[in-house]
Design a protein around this motif. Structure first.
Motif, short mmCIF file in Angstrom:
data_model
loop_
_atom_site.label_atom_id
_atom_site.label_comp_id
_atom_site.label_asym_id
_atom_site.label_seq_id
_atom_site.Cartn_x
_atom_site.Cartn_y
_atom_site.Cartn_z
N HIS A 171 0.85 -1.19 0.00
CA HIS A 171 0.00 0.00 0.00
C HIS A 171 0.88 1.24 0.00
O HIS A 171 2.08 1.15 0.25
CB HIS A 171 -0.91 0.02 1.23
N THR A 172 0.28 2.37 -0.25
CA THR A 172 0.92 3.66 -0.04
C THR A 172 -0.08 4.51 0.72
O THR A 172 -1.26 4.17 0.82
CB THR A 172 1.34 4.35 -1.36
N THR A 173 0.39 5.63 1.27
CA THR A 173 -0.50 6.48 2.06
C THR A 173 -0.36 7.94 1.66
O THR A 173 0.65 8.35 1.07
CB THR A 173 -0.20 6.37 3.57
N GLY A 174 -1.39 8.70 1.99
CA GLY A 174 -1.40 10.14 1.88
C GLY A 174 -2.09 10.65 3.14
O GLY A 174 -2.42 9.86 4.02
N VAL A 175 -2.33 11.92 3.24
CA VAL A 175 -3.01 12.45 4.42
C VAL A 175 -4.45 11.95 4.43
O VAL A 175 -5.26 12.33 3.62
CB VAL A 175 -2.99 14.00 4.42
N GLY A 176 -4.73 11.03 5.33
CA GLY A 176 -6.08 10.50 5.44
C GLY A 176 -6.46 9.51 4.35
O GLY A 176 -7.62 9.12 4.27
N CYS A 177 -5.51 9.10 3.52
CA CYS A 177 -5.81 8.17 2.43
C CYS A 177 -4.86 6.98 2.45
O CYS A 177 -3.67 7.12 2.71
CB CYS A 177 -5.66 8.85 1.07
N LEU A 178 -5.44 5.85 2.16
CA LEU A 178 -4.69 4.62 2.01
C LEU A 178 -4.93 4.15 0.58
O LEU A 178 -6.08 4.06 0.14
CB LEU A 178 -5.25 3.61 3.02
N TYR A 179 -3.86 3.90 -0.17
CA TYR A 179 -3.98 3.50 -1.57
C TYR A 179 -3.58 2.04 -1.69
O TYR A 179 -2.48 1.66 -1.31
CB TYR A 179 -3.09 4.35 -2.46
N VAL A 180 -4.49 1.22 -2.24
CA VAL A 180 -4.24 -0.21 -2.40
C VAL A 180 -4.55 -0.58 -3.85
O VAL A 180 -5.64 -0.31 -4.34
CB VAL A 180 -5.13 -1.03 -1.43
N LYS A 181 -3.58 -1.22 -4.50
CA LYS A 181 -3.78 -1.61 -5.90
C LYS A 181 -4.55 -2.91 -6.04
O LYS A 181 -5.20 -3.14 -7.05
CB LYS A 181 -2.44 -1.72 -6.61
N ASP A 182 -4.47 -3.79 -5.02
CA ASP A 182 -5.14 -5.09 -5.10
C ASP A 182 -5.41 -5.61 -3.69
O ASP A 182 -4.48 -5.97 -2.98
CB ASP A 182 -4.27 -6.07 -5.89
N LEU A 183 -6.68 -5.64 -3.30
CA LEU A 183 -7.03 -6.11 -1.95
C LEU A 183 -6.65 -7.57 -1.73
O LEU A 183 -6.48 -7.99 -0.60
CB LEU A 183 -8.52 -5.92 -1.68
N ALA A 184 -6.50 -8.34 -2.82
CA ALA A 184 -6.11 -9.74 -2.67
C ALA A 184 -4.69 -9.87 -2.12
O ALA A 184 -4.31 -10.92 -1.64
CB ALA A 184 -6.22 -10.46 -4.02
N GLN A 185 -3.92 -8.78 -2.14
CA GLN A 185 -2.54 -8.81 -1.66
C GLN A 185 -2.38 -8.24 -0.26
O GLN A 185 -1.26 -8.17 0.25
CB GLN A 185 -1.63 -8.05 -2.63
N VAL A 186 -3.47 -7.80 0.36
CA VAL A 186 -3.37 -7.25 1.72
C VAL A 186 -4.11 -8.15 2.70
O VAL A 186 -4.94 -8.98 2.32
CB VAL A 186 -3.91 -5.81 1.81
N ASP A 187 -3.81 -7.96 3.97
CA ASP A 187 -4.48 -8.70 5.04
C ASP A 187 -5.80 -8.00 5.33
O ASP A 187 -5.82 -6.91 5.91
CB ASP A 187 -3.58 -8.73 6.27
N LEU A 188 -6.91 -8.61 4.93
CA LEU A 188 -8.22 -7.97 5.08
C LEU A 188 -8.61 -7.80 6.55
O LEU A 188 -9.33 -6.86 6.89
CB LEU A 188 -9.30 -8.74 4.33
N ALA A 189 -8.13 -8.65 7.43
CA ALA A 189 -8.41 -8.48 8.87
C ALA A 189 -7.73 -7.22 9.39
O ALA A 189 -8.30 -6.48 10.20
CB ALA A 189 -7.96 -9.71 9.65
N VAL A 190 -6.53 -6.96 8.92
CA VAL A 190 -5.81 -5.74 9.31
C VAL A 190 -6.52 -4.52 8.73
O VAL A 190 -6.71 -3.51 9.42
CB VAL A 190 -4.34 -5.80 8.87
#
Length: 136
Positions: free
Chosen positions: A99-118
């Motif tokens: 992921h990447t972040t900005g002020v108040g924003c989280l950018y994710v290119k593919d949710l299949a690659q992140v921990d959905l519980a987190v």
């Protein structure tokens, strides 16, 4: 976020998302944020799906309203809106995945690659920081 709620049905907007991954991720976030917030989704401006609402006032005196939880399936990545400054330095971000972040924003290119519980924990903590307490 300087716009406001609209009467456009969320389904109409989501049906216009042509990127296969963004559309799939939008469906996942629609379910996740609805479950976390207990709120019905609505459109905030032309491209943000919001849940709940809160009023903010900055030290500068600027104030306004924003969704208490929200996302937008953008071209480059899905944007997940968190309370500005909330996740900065959060140990949850270290465990999330790509992921990447900005002020108040989280950018994710593919949710299949992140921990959905987190991700759910991040959304829950951010939402609970601004949402009114439940009525008992």
């Amino acid at each position: 976020m300087t716009t406001g709620p609209t009467d456009v049905p969320v389904e109409v907007f989501l049906d216009s998302v042509t990127h296969r991954v963004r559309r799939r991720d939008a469906d996942t976030l629609l379910e996740l944020m609805g479950r976390v917030t207990g709120e019905e989704p609505y459109m905030w401006g032309p491209s943000i799906v919001g849940f709940g609402e809160y009023h903010y006032v900055y030290e500068s005196g600027r104030e306004g309203d924003a969704p208490a939880a929200a996302f937008s399936p953008r071209k480059a990545a899905t944007t997940i809106y968190l309370v500005p400054g909330f996740a900065a330095g959060s140990e949850l971000l270290e465990r999330l995945g790509p992921h990447t972040t900005g002020v108040g924003c989280l950018y994710v290119k593919d949710l299949a690659q992140v921990d959905l519980a987190v991700l759910e924990a991040l959304v829950r903590e951010s939402y609970e920081a601004v949402a009114p307490p439940p009525v008992e």
